[in-house]
Scaffold this motif. Sequence first.
Motif, PDB file in Angstrom:
ATOM      1  N   LEU A  56      35.492  47.658  35.632  1.00 36.81           N
ATOM      2  CA  LEU A  56      35.178  49.059  35.587  1.00 36.81           C
ATOM      3  C   LEU A  56      36.346  50.150  35.527  1.00 36.81           C
ATOM      4  O   LEU A  56      36.099  51.091  34.894  1.00 36.81           O
ATOM      5  CB  LEU A  56      34.278  49.380  36.827  1.00 36.81           C
ATOM      6  CG  LEU A  56      32.875  48.557  36.979  1.00 36.81           C
ATOM      7  CD1 LEU A  56      32.497  48.748  38.153  1.00 36.81           C
ATOM      8  CD2 LEU A  56      32.170  49.035  35.416  1.00 36.81           C
ATOM      9  N   MET A  57      37.704  49.719  36.279  1.00 38.83           N
ATOM     10  CA  MET A  57      38.574  50.465  36.114  1.00 38.83           C
ATOM     11  C   MET A  57      39.114  50.713  34.845  1.00 38.83           C
ATOM     12  O   MET A  57      39.687  51.749  34.154  1.00 38.83           O
ATOM     13  CB  MET A  57      39.754  50.046  37.099  1.00 38.83           C
ATOM     14  CG  MET A  57      39.466  50.081  38.694  1.00 38.83           C
ATOM     15  SD  MET A  57      40.421  49.267  39.712  1.00 38.83           S
ATOM     16  CE  MET A  57      42.190  49.799  39.485  1.00 38.83           C
ATOM     17  N   LYS A  71      33.139  43.174  37.696  1.00 36.38           N
ATOM     18  CA  LYS A  71      34.453  43.237  38.663  1.00 36.38           C
ATOM     19  C   LYS A  71      34.966  44.364  38.542  1.00 36.38           C
ATOM     20  O   LYS A  71      34.872  45.411  37.394  1.00 36.38           O
ATOM     21  CB  LYS A  71      35.481  42.245  37.817  1.00 36.38           C
ATOM     22  CG  LYS A  71      35.136  40.845  37.659  1.00 36.38           C
ATOM     23  CD  LYS A  71      35.791  39.874  37.001  1.00 36.38           C
ATOM     24  CE  LYS A  71      35.358  38.408  37.182  1.00 36.38           C
ATOM     25  NZ  LYS A  71      35.930  37.519  36.218  1.00 36.38           N
ATOM     26  N   THR A  72      35.387  44.806  39.615  1.00 36.31           N
ATOM     27  CA  THR A  72      36.120  46.265  39.879  1.00 36.31           C
ATOM     28  C   THR A  72      37.077  46.587  38.633  1.00 36.31           C
ATOM     29  O   THR A  72      37.023  47.773  38.176  1.00 36.31           O
ATOM     30  CB  THR A  72      36.830  46.205  41.177  1.00 36.31           C
ATOM     31  OG1 THR A  72      35.715  45.806  42.164  1.00 36.31           O
ATOM     32  CG2 THR A  72      36.977  47.791  41.493  1.00 36.31           C
ATOM     33  N   PHE A 121      27.142  45.011  41.156  1.00 36.39           N
ATOM     34  CA  PHE A 121      28.199  44.885  41.550  1.00 36.39           C
ATOM     35  C   PHE A 121      28.667  43.515  42.150  1.00 36.39           C
ATOM     36  O   PHE A 121      29.871  43.055  42.187  1.00 36.39           O
ATOM     37  CB  PHE A 121      28.680  46.136  42.829  1.00 36.39           C
ATOM     38  CG  PHE A 121      28.335  47.293  42.439  1.00 36.39           C
ATOM     39  CD1 PHE A 121      29.380  48.044  41.352  1.00 36.39           C
ATOM     40  CD2 PHE A 121      27.414  48.109  42.479  1.00 36.39           C
ATOM     41  CE1 PHE A 121      29.375  49.106  40.833  1.00 36.39           C
ATOM     42  CE2 PHE A 121      27.338  49.272  42.243  1.00 36.39           C
ATOM     43  CZ  PHE A 121      28.317  49.875  41.336  1.00 36.39           C
ATOM     44  N   ASP A 122      27.424  42.830  42.277  1.00 37.10           N
ATOM     45  CA  ASP A 122      27.621  41.292  42.826  1.00 37.10           C
ATOM     46  C   ASP A 122      28.201  40.526  41.603  1.00 37.10           C
ATOM     47  O   ASP A 122      29.120  39.594  41.614  1.00 37.10           O
ATOM     48  CB  ASP A 122      26.501  40.712  43.083  1.00 37.10           C
ATOM     49  CG  ASP A 122      25.936  41.154  44.498  1.00 37.10           C
ATOM     50  OD1 ASP A 122      26.763  41.754  45.239  1.00 37.10           O
ATOM     51  OD2 ASP A 122      24.784  40.935  44.841  1.00 37.10           O
ATOM     52  N   LYS A 123      27.874  41.119  40.373  1.00 37.29           N
ATOM     53  CA  LYS A 123      28.560  40.354  39.074  1.00 37.29           C
ATOM     54  C   LYS A 123      29.427  41.038  38.295  1.00 37.29           C
ATOM     55  O   LYS A 123      29.956  40.531  37.481  1.00 37.29           O
ATOM     56  CB  LYS A 123      27.279  39.698  38.349  1.00 37.29           C
ATOM     57  CG  LYS A 123      26.154  40.925  38.118  1.00 37.29           C
ATOM     58  CD  LYS A 123      25.162  40.258  37.351  1.00 37.29           C
ATOM     59  CE  LYS A 123      24.020  41.517  36.942  1.00 37.29           C
ATOM     60  NZ  LYS A 123      22.761  41.506  37.333  1.00 37.29           N
ATOM     61  N   GLU A 126      42.783  41.899  41.833  1.00 34.52           N
ATOM     62  CA  GLU A 126      42.337  41.037  42.719  1.00 34.52           C
ATOM     63  C   GLU A 126      43.398  40.310  43.470  1.00 34.52           C
ATOM     64  O   GLU A 126      43.316  40.057  44.785  1.00 34.52           O
ATOM     65  CB  GLU A 126      41.568  39.485  41.764  1.00 34.52           C
ATOM     66  CG  GLU A 126      41.020  39.002  42.915  1.00 34.52           C
ATOM     67  CD  GLU A 126      40.213  37.963  42.310  1.00 34.52           C
ATOM     68  OE1 GLU A 126      39.029  37.367  42.583  1.00 34.52           O
ATOM     69  OE2 GLU A 126      40.721  37.017  41.370  1.00 34.52           O
ATOM     70  N   GLU A 146      41.632  43.292  36.043  1.00 35.03           N
ATOM     71  CA  GLU A 146      41.012  42.672  37.157  1.00 35.03           C
ATOM     72  C   GLU A 146      41.772  41.620  37.904  1.00 35.03           C
ATOM     73  O   GLU A 146      41.687  41.483  39.056  1.00 35.03           O
ATOM     74  CB  GLU A 146      39.551  41.976  36.873  1.00 35.03           C
ATOM     75  CG  GLU A 146      38.900  41.071  37.736  1.00 35.03           C
ATOM     76  CD  GLU A 146      38.810  41.827  38.912  1.00 35.03           C
ATOM     77  OE1 GLU A 146      38.497  43.210  39.057  1.00 35.03           O
ATOM     78  OE2 GLU A 146      38.239  41.163  40.070  1.00 35.03           O
TER      79      GLU A 146
END
Lengths: 583, 665
Positions: free
Chosen positions: A116-117, A112-113, A108-110, A201, A197
């Motif tokens: 994944l969405m 992006k949310t 998850f550090d690399k 963000e 993303e």
Amino acid sequence: MKSLRLVIPYFRDRWIEVALGVLFLIIVDFLQLFIPRIIKWVVDELTAFQIDLPRLWMYALYMLGIGLLIGVFRFGWRHFLIGLSRNVEEGIRNRLFSHIQTLSASYFDKTKTGDLMAHATNDIQHIRMAMGMGIVALTDAIVLGASAIGFMLYINVKLTLYALIPMPLIVLGARFFSKKMHRYYGEVQGEFSELTEAVRERFAGIRIIKAYTRKATELSFFAGKSKAYVQSNMRLVRITGSFFPMMIFFTNLSLAIIIYFGGQQAVRATITPGDFAAFIIYLRLIAWPMMALGWVTNLIQRGRASLDRVNTIIETEPEIIEPASPATPLETFKRITFEDISFSYNGNLRSVLNNIRIEIQAGEILGIIGPPGSGKTTLLNLLPRLYDVSGGRILIDAVDIRKMRISDLRRLISNVPQEPFLFAGTIRDNITLADPLIQEEALMEAVEKAALYETIHSFPDGFDTLVGERGIILSGGQKQRIALARAFLNDAPILILDDPISQVDVETGAGIIRSISQMAGHRTIFIVSHRLSAVRFADRIISMVDGRIVGSGSHSELLETNRYYSKTYHLQELEEELDLHAY
Amino acid sequence: MHTDFGYFEEDSMGKPYDVKLLRRLFPFTKPYRMLLFGSIVLVVLITLLDLALPYVTKIAIDRYIVPAKYTVSTDAGEQQGEKKRFYIVDLEDPEIKTVVKKYPRLFQTEGSVSRIEFGELNKIESRDLSLLRSNDIRGIVTAAAVFLILIFASFCFNFLQQMIMEYTGQQIMHDLRLSLFQHIQSLSISFFTKNPVGRLVTRVTNDVQNMHELFTSVISFVFKDLFLLTGIAAVLMSISWRLALVSFAVVPVVLFASFMFAGKARNVFRTLRIKIAEINTTLSETISGMKVIQLFGMETENFKRFKRINHENYMAGMRQIKIFGIFMPFIEFLGVLALAIVILYGGSGVLKESISLGALVAFISYVRMFFRPIRDIAEKYNILQNAMASAERIFLILDTHEKLPQPESPSDAMLPKLEGIAEVAMENVRFEYIPGEAVLKGVSFKVQTGEILAVVGPTGSGKTTMINLIIRFYDPLSGRVLINGTDIRSYPPSLFRNRIAMVMQDPFLFSGTVRDNICQGNRQVSDEEMAEILKASNCRSVVDKMPDGLDTVLSEGGLAMSSGERQLISIARAMARNPDLIILDEATSYIDSETEEKIQNALVNLMQTRTAIVVAHRLTTARNADGIIVMNRGRIIETGTHDQLMAHQGFYHRLNLIQQVKAEA
């Protein structure tokens, strides 16, 4: 096509439904051929004046009957085949979600949310479409195409061969275009992820955007992303937009060929004009399956590109892996040992931790201090295996924690992270983590220890106050105390506190520290703090700089030997005394 | 772990108003009217071409393969009324003449023309037949060539049409996304506390995408279908108006069914849109909270929750299948019904000889053609329901005007100027997030250029709220926030925000380079300035540790950095803005005392010509301040300079001690 293994099980498990669906579809295709037959009969009999009104009624009812049957079977295949696709959608999404939950912190550090969405919604939707309408159109194309070709062969083999001349072109074209489509769809979906993303963000950081009057900048940034997405779509449509008309063109090309050759043959009386006419009618029948084929190619390539993307995630192995033969779970332990630990993030050369050696006895309290970036949080993250050590080992008694089952290990630990995370639910849920077995008394005790009781009672809904996304309606200190209460409630033998009172005022902080110090002897506690009052009662305090331990000892020892410690202590001692009197 | 998925459930919506929605979408299509029009023209052309193709084959057959040059045989001995097809040749062509002479038994010659019974043609040798019918063969070749040209033209038009439609559709969607994004960005903070990010993201990305089909195919194809429909209807009417009216009898049923199902379909599509947003919200929450989930072993519970939402999505999907599974076959059945009516009514007409058989046959084939566009339109209407379910959600947001009132002014020139922030003040400010729960209960203070104001007090005492009001994230319930003596509500927010830098409790960084995060992309910062900023904010060591220094690309929000490091970067960001007013809200909570102290000192230097408001729990911060406000439960309970406060509390000697420690450092 490795990614196909994601969908194959659904066909295996539901093969009866798939088979029924396909069967129904074929039945519908054939039933549809009956209607022209009935019309032909009626017209023939009308021509010969061999029909009366009752017979006309009969034919009309026949038609209605067939129409009804078609309707029923249509409902059937829709239910089975498209239903399957919904099933696949649900299944793959569940699988993706539960897999994501097994992935390690470093992933998850690399990742992006927003990316994944996009996978969980857009891509899975594409897979669904390819599965549902894809199968339907494919079956249709094969059944109708094959029967039309069958009819044509029956009439005239040679002409049929002529008509099939463009076939190799279609196959080649389809192959060529499929490859490109697959690639461009991949790009389009990638851009969609970027777009998602970018939006995510920006909405997550809306306060910074507003405070720094970045609205215009962000809008143009977003416009850039959106433009890129549009452009990738335009690149794609060059392919899909020419592929579809191309399929029609090739079908029509067959017709042109038949007009050219068949027409001449008919003129030369090699074939009868009737054959020629019939042939053209059947060739027209092929047009729909050909178009369906074009559509199928499109849907399937889109679905495949998405499937590949989803599969990439599902194939990502968690970095933190369960041991092959886990050690027996520990109930209690005597000591925890950090044996020459070194650590660096993601194979980065710069190490964050170097030669860390700590031994802590059960029931002891270890304080950790140091400037930002000195590796305190990283060190705490290693114990519950959010990350694995790069060198050295961490032992609980004599067991390397990598030999323990992850859930067994984590059950031993209760944790308060540096930045408290709250779920969008009630305060109660956030503290109990929705464990219905929690006793009210235990909850109250934990809340008292976290100096939270009065705060909660000042809310009109008390424990049932909804806190919003990430606890948005609460102040930093309130969130932190909820995270504390959550950890206190969890009766694990190890308690990890990462800067637990950073956001609460000194008085409240002092109360919390008092609660924590009372746990001495019952729990083994690791506590990081910038406030020395939170660590001074520890059995041992280590002072870290740049990933190394530069000082270690009790409060009084460090006060004498460690300059950083003593200076910080003096700064804070005065400050706190002053603070306490200020109220 | 949740009784529902979030804090605020999305509202269910009332009766759908498609017309209203379409009218609202219309402006978005306006800039592309010409393109849309062009694509509709192309669709019509393509349809005409499609209709022309059978005509070419018809000509090939009628004119060349089976020429209509027949005469009715009246020969005695043959059955009366029997028609015979003859092929007629022109004897003026010498080559043809030789062929005709070769087969005297087959041809009947009358003057310069000769005829042969059609069925006898195959008795002629193939080579001779080719000669005889060379005109027909040429005709066939021409027909094939024309056909080829037509299909090629159709190919080009189709390609062009798809390109135009995709371009137009993508542009419209792009515009829609942009205005949605812009609108959401401009909404006040309170909107963001009510709407989880995942939901808003879904609206801007998935929901706009969901309208793709509406813009790329529905618009132009509905025109094509209507065009076909009117054409065929006209033909039907011309063949037999009575029969036409009878077969149109099912059309009202089609309309009625479409409306009935549209309502049901809309409900399902609405549910689907909400569920997709919930899926995104849960996912985004899970990913942000992954550490907590894993550390507390909540995976199973959390998965259950996700599974439930996902299953609800599935159930809605199955309902959609059911609705469409009934609707589409029903429409098709109506097509069959119409056919049956035509056969029954038309057939009895033929029996009564009120209609010719040929007319009936033609009628039947046209009726079958008639139902195709009807079915298409019915299907498109339901696709429309899907797009409209998204459009509703999008316009729901576009209709949210949860904005703080902007100063009303006829022109920019009338707006108050703001040369610099000389003074910030609050005047008896009251505020509440939730009605009835006052967070600020009459707060007043004043701070001027060159001063540092420290705000201290227990958690939840209203410190951050006060900051939120100064930067105008919210407006006070009563009282005023003043900059240079003017109510901030009379400035456009960007005017004063441009002169304020803020460091928040939760250090949020954007993905991008460290440099971009510090410079905020809109200000040129020279290397020397940057060096100073890094030094003042104590970021030097943080940046030096990074693989590419200032140009290191941070992943999502700098997740791999420690909280303290992120806080330092966000302080550097505030300094780089070169503000008149700097606001630090618990900006050093993750930072140790020593580093904090260095930053404090740098700040004091930096602030000599500016204003600073510093919220802190630790009094280290307050020590350097020119004034201190002590807050408790939404009220200022004590105020004064440090000296005054200390003196008041009898703390003067302590202050000396602090200075002593500072001297040591």
